[in-house]
Design a protein around this motif. Structure first.
Motif, mmCIF file in Angstrom:
data_model
loop_
_atom_site.group_PDB
_atom_site.id
_atom_site.type_symbol
_atom_site.label_atom_id
_atom_site.label_comp_id
_atom_site.label_asym_id
_atom_site.label_seq_id
_atom_site.Cartn_x
_atom_site.Cartn_y
_atom_site.Cartn_z
ATOM 1 N N ARG A 34 0.835 -1.189 0.000
ATOM 2 C CA ARG A 34 0.000 0.000 0.000
ATOM 3 C C ARG A 34 0.875 1.246 0.000
ATOM 4 N NH1 ARG A 34 -3.932 1.414 4.963
ATOM 5 N NH2 ARG A 34 -1.881 1.713 5.893
ATOM 6 N N PRO A 35 0.524 2.289 -0.754
ATOM 7 C CA PRO A 35 1.317 3.526 -0.744
ATOM 8 C C PRO A 35 1.413 4.101 0.657
ATOM 9 C CG PRO A 35 -0.297 3.536 -2.526
ATOM 10 C CD PRO A 35 -0.624 2.353 -1.685
ATOM 11 N N SER A 36 2.524 4.729 0.965
ATOM 12 C CA SER A 36 2.722 5.328 2.279
ATOM 13 C C SER A 36 1.709 6.443 2.510
ATOM 14 C CB SER A 36 4.139 5.893 2.400
ATOM 15 O OG SER A 36 5.091 4.851 2.261
ATOM 16 N N ALA A 37 1.166 6.460 3.710
ATOM 17 C CA ALA A 37 0.186 7.487 4.052
ATOM 18 C C ALA A 37 0.899 8.807 4.347
ATOM 19 C CB ALA A 37 -0.623 7.044 5.272
ATOM 20 N N PRO A 38 0.256 9.931 4.094
ATOM 21 C CA PRO A 38 0.868 11.219 4.430
ATOM 22 C C PRO A 38 0.962 11.395 5.933
ATOM 23 C CG PRO A 38 -1.420 11.508 3.770
ATOM 24 C CD PRO A 38 -1.089 10.077 3.492
ATOM 25 N N PHE A 39 1.825 12.291 6.370
ATOM 26 C CA PHE A 39 2.015 12.542 7.789
ATOM 27 C C PHE A 39 0.919 13.464 8.310
ATOM 28 C CE2 PHE A 39 3.538 15.170 11.256
ATOM 29 C CZ PHE A 39 3.970 14.210 12.150
ATOM 30 N N VAL A 40 0.029 12.888 9.095
ATOM 31 C CA VAL A 40 -1.007 13.656 9.787
ATOM 32 C C VAL A 40 -1.246 13.005 11.143
ATOM 33 C CG1 VAL A 40 -2.239 14.717 7.855
ATOM 34 C CG2 VAL A 40 -2.670 12.324 8.415
ATOM 35 N N THR A 41 -1.820 13.748 12.078
ATOM 36 C CA THR A 41 -1.997 13.250 13.441
ATOM 37 C C THR A 41 -3.423 13.457 13.913
ATOM 38 O OG1 THR A 41 -1.343 15.366 14.369
ATOM 39 C CG2 THR A 41 0.395 13.737 14.050
#
Length: 261
Positions: free
Chosen positions: A161-168
């Motif tokens: 799976r493509p890497s998820a963006p950095f969010v929190t």
């Protein structure tokens, strides 16, 4: 054949993780398990200290070593990338089982809270710590973190799976590593602290501080760059000692970055 193996292997590694995690609660608290931090084979204090430090060091080397990007690049030349995380989880579980089995008690008391209400308060705080650990894994991607998603995608013939963006979100807005914060609470919140429990809590705390600050944080900066540096400035690492700040006009984040390991 590989698809079937990937499904069985990933599922089995995850099932072992669940059992080992549940046993960890009993091992640290001394409740509901036959072998815990304060019982076992009686050993002289110097020998118990050497054995216990060796067991804790083995876990630290395995966990931090196998989690490093350089090791993963080398390891995935041998192990399929889709099974790398499950193999990491399995190795960590094996080392933990060895620790549970070979741990030597050091029963000398350090403190013992006698007030019943205070004892239950500490038990409740420890339980909160364990809940925080598990809840924090779901705030990121629980099944990805423990390799199940990767192995199941391989079983279905799908690529990574493509890497998820950095969010929190949620706890990750309060501290950058709520999983580790939960462990610290669970390890230290006890009404009866023995020398063995103190050694376990003290060494694991030291390991968490070193591994998070000098290894995992470095990897996250390398992966996310200025985005993570800004996150470091705004949110404390482990202890919610200051109120997290937000940039003016910043949108509320919706998911979280990669967690421990």
């Amino acid at each position: 054949m590989f698809r079937a193996f990937a499904f069985v292997y990933g599922t089995a590694c995850y099932a072992v993780f669940l059992l080992v995690f549940l046993y960890a609660i009993g091992f640290v608290s001394g409740v509901g398990v036959p072998k815990h931090v304060d019982n076992g084979v009686a050993t002289t204090l110097p020998l118990a200290l050497v054995i216990n430090l060796a067991l804790l060091s083995l876990f630290a080397v395995q966990h931090s070593g196998m989690a490093r990007p350089a090791f993963k690049r080398w390891w995935t030349r041998i192990v399929p990338a889709s099974l790398e995380r499950s193999t990491f989880v399995l190795a960590a579980n094996v080392v933990l089982v060895l620790l549970y089995w070979q741990w030597r008690p050091m029963p000398m008391p350090v403190w013992d809270v006698e007030v019943e209400a205070a004892r239950w308060l500490l038990y409740g705080l420890a339980a909160l710590g364990w809940v925080m650990v598990l809840a924090s894994t779901f705030l990121i991607d629980h099944f990805d973190l423990f390799g199940l998603r990767q192995s199941w995608r391989a079983a279905l013939g799908r690529g990574p799976r493509p890497s998820a963006p950095f969010v929190t979100r949620a706890l990750y807005r309060i501290v950058r590593h709520p999983i580790m914060f939960g462990f610290l609470i669970a390890f230290w919140a006890t009404p009866t602290m023995t020398l063995g429990h103190l050694l376990f809590a003290g060494v694991t705390t030291g390991y968490i501080l070193v591994a998070v600050k000098y290894l995992e944080e470095r990897d996250l900066v390398a992966q996310f760059g200025d985005t993570y540096r800004d996150y470091q400035r705004r949110v404390p690492m482990l202890l919610p000692w200051r109120r997290p700040s937000r940039k003016t006009g910043e949108a509320a984040p919706v998911s979280a970055h990669h967690g421990a390991g």
